[in-house]
Enzyme design. Structure first.
Site, PDB file in Angstrom:
ATOM      1  N   SER A 138       0.856  -1.183   0.000  1.00  0.00           N
ATOM      2  CA  SER A 138       0.000   0.000   0.000  1.00  0.00           C
ATOM      3  C   SER A 138       0.890   1.230   0.000  1.00  0.00           C
ATOM      4  O   SER A 138       2.039   1.186   0.452  1.00  0.00           O
ATOM      5  CB  SER A 138      -0.892   0.012   1.243  1.00  0.00           C
ATOM      6  OG  SER A 138      -1.496   1.283   1.438  1.00  0.00           O
ATOM      7  N   TYR A 151      -2.295  -0.520  10.272  1.00  0.00           N
ATOM      8  CA  TYR A 151      -2.366  -0.874   8.850  1.00  0.00           C
ATOM      9  C   TYR A 151      -1.059  -0.518   8.147  1.00  0.00           C
ATOM     10  O   TYR A 151      -0.517  -1.320   7.368  1.00  0.00           O
ATOM     11  CB  TYR A 151      -3.539  -0.142   8.198  1.00  0.00           C
ATOM     12  CG  TYR A 151      -3.720  -0.460   6.729  1.00  0.00           C
ATOM     13  CD1 TYR A 151      -4.288  -1.659   6.320  1.00  0.00           C
ATOM     14  CD2 TYR A 151      -3.315   0.449   5.753  1.00  0.00           C
ATOM     15  CE1 TYR A 151      -4.465  -1.948   4.980  1.00  0.00           C
ATOM     16  CE2 TYR A 151      -3.482   0.173   4.414  1.00  0.00           C
ATOM     17  CZ  TYR A 151      -4.064  -1.027   4.025  1.00  0.00           C
ATOM     18  OH  TYR A 151      -4.221  -1.312   2.695  1.00  0.00           O
TER      19      TYR A 151
END
Length: 254
Positions: A138, A151
């Site tokens: 990501s 995350y």
């Protein structure tokens, strides 16, 4: 000839969102797709979509965080040409809002889950002398995003594991890369908005879209097309790289 004709692809989290788009595209390009997911309804729907369009697919109900389960599933599949580590969960909160249980849950699914799949698949690829690994990282791995502490941690680990495997197994003709998407419009995003911003869904959707310099979120199918390229022989000279697919977020968001 299709780009993945005769290949066997394992895709974790292939029952929805980005994983679904990758599963369906890979099958359309000739791969036999094995979906690993806990979402029985979603996984079966994807499998039926693939089969109805003339492709091959099978669903394996399995938790990626359970190493014994993953090893058993991979052993039952046999040959694995392609592994896509896509399964993952999110957590909203900064360091102080991230309880130990939250941290461990994100780690178990996003980090340990990818490790487990790698641990099960790489020896098979090593033995057969070929293999392709694609991990879903990501932009959160390389830029600071507010309220995404756990995350971001997990996606940084995904990036690092991708590079480590690329280095260690290059001599066995195993390629390893990662993709770093920005925000992608999936059912998860819609659910997140509905849960956290009731009555303001349209406003928040536009705000999240505008956070991308390109002015919109990515489509799952766009991520799948990059995944197809990196997992096909078209990318035979590519390993040890991360590919942002971010609508200009990393370089132009200032």
């Amino acid at each position: 000839m299709s780009k993945l004709e005769g290949k066997v692809a394992v895709i974790t989290g292939g029952g929805s969102g980005i994983g679904q788009a990758i599963s369906e595209l890979f099958a359309a390009e000739g791969a036999m797709v094995h979906i690993i997911d806990l979402n029985v309804e979603g996984g079966n729907k994807v499998v039926q979509n693939i089969i109805s369009n003339g492709g091959g697919a099978k669903l394996h109900i399995c938790s990626v965080s359970n190493q014994a389960e993953i090893i058993n599933v991979i052993d039952s599949i046999g040959k694995v040409d392609i592994l896509v580590n896509n399964a993952g969960i999110a957590h909203v909160g900064n360091l102080e809002n991230c309880a130990e249980a939250d941290f461990e849950k994100v780690f178990d699914v996003n980090v340990k889950g990818a490790y487990n799949a790698l641990y099960a698949c790489v020896p098979k690829m090593k033995q057969q002398g070929s293999g392709v690994i694609l991990n879903l990282a990501s932009i959160a791995a390389v830029v600071g995003i507010a309220d995404r502490f756990a995350y971001s941690m997990s996606k940084g680990a995904i990036y690092a594991m991708s590079m480590s495997v690329a280095r260690d197994y290059m001599k066995y003709n195993i390629r390893s890369n990662s993709i770093s998407p920005a925000r992608v419009h999936t059912p998860f995003v819609d659910g997140f908005i509905s849960k956290n911003y009731p009555g303001k869904e349209v406003e928040m959707f536009q705000k999240l879209s505008d956070s991308q310099p390109i002015g919109r979120m990515a489509k799952p199918e766009e991520i799948a097309k990059l995944a197809l390229f990196l997992c096909s022989d078209d990318a035979a000279f590519i390993t040890g790289n991360d590919y942002p697919i971010d609508g200009g977020f990393i370089k132009l968001n200032n």
